[in-house]
Design a protein around this motif. Structure first.
Motif, PDB file in Angstrom:
ATOM      1  N   ARG A  64       0.832  -1.206   0.000  1.00 32.35           N
ATOM      2  CA  ARG A  64       0.000   0.000   0.000  1.00 32.35           C
ATOM      3  C   ARG A  64       0.863   1.251   0.000  1.00 32.35           C
ATOM      4  O   ARG A  64       0.444   2.319  -0.423  1.00 32.35           O
ATOM      5  N   GLN A  65       2.068   1.139   0.539  1.00 34.64           N
ATOM      6  CA  GLN A  65       2.936   2.309   0.652  1.00 34.64           C
ATOM      7  C   GLN A  65       3.926   2.413  -0.506  1.00 34.64           C
ATOM      8  O   GLN A  65       4.816   3.250  -0.486  1.00 34.64           O
ATOM      9  N   ILE A  71       1.773  11.597  -0.444  1.00 30.21           N
ATOM     10  CA  ILE A  71       0.465  12.260  -0.310  1.00 30.21           C
ATOM     11  C   ILE A  71       0.436  13.536  -1.151  1.00 30.21           C
ATOM     12  O   ILE A  71      -0.563  13.845  -1.812  1.00 30.21           O
ATOM     13  N   THR A  77      -6.596  12.387   1.757  1.00 27.19           N
ATOM     14  CA  THR A  77      -7.036  11.904   3.067  1.00 27.19           C
ATOM     15  C   THR A  77      -7.029  10.381   3.114  1.00 27.19           C
ATOM     16  O   THR A  77      -6.639   9.766   4.114  1.00 27.19           O
ATOM     17  N   ARG A  93      -3.638   9.265   3.761  1.00 30.31           N
ATOM     18  CA  ARG A  93      -3.278   9.332   5.197  1.00 30.31           C
ATOM     19  C   ARG A  93      -3.834   8.120   5.941  1.00 30.31           C
ATOM     20  O   ARG A  93      -3.208   7.621   6.881  1.00 30.31           O
ATOM     21  N   VAL A  94      -5.018   7.666   5.524  1.00 34.17           N
ATOM     22  CA  VAL A  94      -5.569   6.448   6.122  1.00 34.17           C
ATOM     23  C   VAL A  94      -4.587   5.291   5.921  1.00 34.17           C
ATOM     24  O   VAL A  94      -4.414   4.437   6.798  1.00 34.17           O
ATOM     25  N   TRP A  95      -3.931   5.251   4.787  1.00 38.99           N
ATOM     26  CA  TRP A  95      -2.930   4.221   4.483  1.00 38.99           C
ATOM     27  C   TRP A  95      -1.560   4.527   5.087  1.00 38.99           C
ATOM     28  O   TRP A  95      -0.615   3.774   4.894  1.00 38.99           O
ATOM     29  N   SER A  96      -1.432   5.676   5.740  1.00 39.46           N
ATOM     30  CA  SER A  96      -0.149   6.105   6.325  1.00 39.46           C
ATOM     31  C   SER A  96       0.936   6.256   5.269  1.00 39.46           C
ATOM     32  O   SER A  96       2.112   5.927   5.501  1.00 39.46           O
ATOM     33  N   LEU A  97       0.560   6.773   4.102  1.00 35.01           N
ATOM     34  CA  LEU A  97       1.560   7.047   3.082  1.00 35.01           C
ATOM     35  C   LEU A  97       2.495   8.159   3.548  1.00 35.01           C
ATOM     36  O   LEU A  97       2.089   9.053   4.294  1.00 35.01           O
ATOM     37  N   PRO A  98       3.755   8.142   3.101  1.00 38.35           N
ATOM     38  CA  PRO A  98       4.667   9.244   3.420  1.00 38.35           C
ATOM     39  C   PRO A  98       4.133  10.575   2.885  1.00 38.35           C
ATOM     40  O   PRO A  98       3.405  10.610   1.888  1.00 38.35           O
ATOM     41  N   ASP A  99       4.534  11.664   3.532  1.00 39.63           N
ATOM     42  CA  ASP A  99       4.043  12.989   3.140  1.00 39.63           C
ATOM     43  C   ASP A  99       4.331  13.296   1.668  1.00 39.63           C
ATOM     44  O   ASP A  99       3.508  13.914   0.982  1.00 39.63           O
ATOM     45  N   ASP A 117      -6.239  17.836  12.118  1.00 43.50           N
ATOM     46  CA  ASP A 117      -5.588  16.885  13.024  1.00 43.50           C
ATOM     47  C   ASP A 117      -5.797  17.294  14.478  1.00 43.50           C
ATOM     48  O   ASP A 117      -6.015  18.449  14.779  1.00 43.50           O
TER      49      ASP A 117
END
Length: 532
Positions: free
Chosen positions: A4-5, A313, A301, A304-310, A532
């Motif tokens: 995912r990432q 995103i 957004t 971010r749910v997947w915690s991708l790097p900034d 946040d």
């Protein structure tokens, strides 16, 4: 890092985008909207710059000429919905309009009658023919005023100086004082505007009919549309001005011709300009108002749910902003059709992601975002477009953007259907995953993102009341006063009064400008990610 990432390309550092690259991209948008071949605006820019040198223009005037040449018509589609209502195929009409410059009064009148009577039922055609002399021509002139207003605002956003901004505002003035919006006359019109006004038709006439025909056309309109001195400058130096035009107007050559020092933008400053470009694309039809910002926010957004790097995103967000630029190459006669599309019309629609990719092909710093944007209609089972890619060829961020786009489009009205409720959209999205067309993990992430609570707005901008905000949102969707009244259970006259007050408060005078305001302020279409 999980699948995912997985990155779409994180190897190189991001050094920003040249403003000239973004202006050149918008020149392609103008080409598509005008029904001209790609590079028409680059060619007119080259002509205008060569005339500027012959005229002894200052460096500030040359810079203004450069950006005006590329972007003068970038907002020519802002009221394409109204153009299509009068003339049918809005792009075909604008393409044919260049030939009107060679017509006499009787020929021009016959052209207008043919265009107005080209579509719809017999009753519709008769009604338009009756109305056009009373209100249609004024509305066309108002279109030009709106285009000048919107593009001059964009010129300010990208940091151009006052000479350039003034030139954009005067782009549709005429030497004889019969232009818009202010009826400026003669040398009161900025030199860059006088140069580009002539360069565009000169390019089309020389390309389609030859140099001698271009000279004849320009001399015919000398002292009316065009500055007589600029006409004679072109006519005396036509072969020199047009020499090697193809090579001088290629992407790299145009970027090299930028008079300034190649200013770059990155980070939030880049995002602001890309947001403005997203709004520009969404002005194509009221049904699209706020779509690109909404998709970008929803996809980011979900990332971010997947915690991708900034960094990823940011790439995904920018892909969402630019993903529908190619829509400008498809007529509103297709986008706003109420019934089923023909095979030919469907093929036009299927091309728009490809057009997006081609428009951005030269902007190397946005390559990752461009690739994701070009795949937003691809599907895991190969049923998508334009390339029919399959799950093995699609990457996680491709799937996120495709899913965010599908969900957001479902929640918006379209000519052939109303907007889905959020529950209906969620059910449909889940069904697409079950059928193997959308990625199940991406669907889960998008629905999670869409279900998060939005921050509550404390006040409306520019003193708008809650009712006025509601009216503005419906107006941005192309609703008439009667339709707004029905929706809000008020009379059409009350709706009209609200619209009048809204225009006064936000400082606009057209539906297109009001729609842009609504998109910029998140009053229509936007997905607002949670704080946040």
């Amino acid at each position: 890092m999980s699948s995912r990432q997985a990155s779409t390309g994180n190897a190189t550092a991001f050094h920003g985008v040249r403003v000239a690259e973004l202006a050149a991209t918008l020149s392609y948008a103008a080409d598509l909207g005008l029904g001209q071949p790609l590079a028409h605006c680059m060619r007119q820019t080259t002509i205008a710059l060569r005339l500027a040198d012959l005229a002894g223009a200052s460096e500030r005037e040359r810079e203004a000429t450069y950006y005006l040449g590329l972007m003068m018509n970038a907002y020519c589609h802002a009221d394409a919905s109204e153009q299509a209502r009068w003339f049918g195929d809005d792009i075909a009409f604008k393409a044919a309009a260049y030939d009107t410059l060679g017509m006499n009064t009787a020929q021009l009148a016959a052209f207008i009658v043919r265009q107005v009577a080209s579509h719809g039922s017999g009753l519709d055609r008769a009604r338009r023919l009756t109305q056009f002399p009373r209100s249609g021509w004024k509305e066309v002139m108002d279109f030009l005023s709106t285009h000048a207003r919107l593009v001059s605002q964009f010129a300010q956003q990208i940091g151009l100086d006052q000479v350039a901004v003034d030139s954009f505002r005067q782009a549709y003035e005429q030497w004889d004082g019969k232009g818009v919006p202010n009826g400026l006359r003669g040398a009161d019109i900025a030199l860059p505007a006088r140069l580009v006004q002539l360069a565009g038709p000169a390019e089309v006439y020389a390309r389609n009919h030859g140099v001698d025909a271009a000279r004849r056309h320009l001399r015919r309109h000398r002292g009316a549309d065009y500055d007589p001195a600029v006409v004679e400058l072109f006519c005396a130096n036509a072969w020199q001005v047009l020499d090697g035009l193809d090579e001088a107007s290629e992407w790299d050559a145009i970027l090299d011709a930028e008079p300034s020092l190649g200013r770059r933008v990155a980070g939030a400053e880049l995002d602001t300009i890309l947001e403005a470009m997203a709004d520009l694309a969404d002005l194509k039809s009221p049904h699209f108002a706020g779509h690109s910002r909404g998709v970008a926010g929803l996809a980011a957004t979900a990332g971010r749910v997947w915690s991708l790097p900034d960094a990823e995103i940011a790439t995904l967000y920018r892909a969402g902003l630019v993903h529908d630029l190619g829509r400008l190459g498809v007529s509103n006669a297709i986008w706003e059709k109420h019934g089923p599309l023909t095979v030919a019309e469907t093929e036009h629609v299927r091309l728009h992601p490809y057009l997006t990719e081609r428009m951005l092909a030269g902007v190397s710093a946005l390559a990752a975002s461009r690739e994701i944007a070009g795949r937003h209609h691809e599907r895991l089972d190969g049923s998508g477009y334009p390339r029919g890619l399959t799950g093995a060829q699609l990457r996680p961020m491709d799937n996120l953007l495709a899913t965010a786009d599908a969900y957001h489009a479902m929640t918006e009205p379209r000519p052939h259907r109303g907007a889905f409720t959020l529950d209906e959209a969620a059910e449909e999205l889940t069904a697409e995953a079950t059928a193997g067309r959308l990625d199940g993990a991406a669907v889960a992430a998008v629905l999670t993102a869409a279900g998060r609570p939005r921050p509550r707005r404390r006040a409306w901008p520019d003193g708008l009341t809650t009712r006025e905000a509601e009216v503005l949102a419906l107006l941005a969707r192309g609703q008439s006063n009667r339709q707004i009244g029905t929706r809000l259970t008020i009379t059409p006259k009350t709706a009209a009064n609200h619209v009048e007050h809204i225009y006064a408060k936000i400082g606009v005078s057209s539906r297109a400008a009001a729609t842009l305001y609504a998109m910029q302020h998140g009053l229509v279409g936007a997905f607002e990610p949670p704080t946040d």
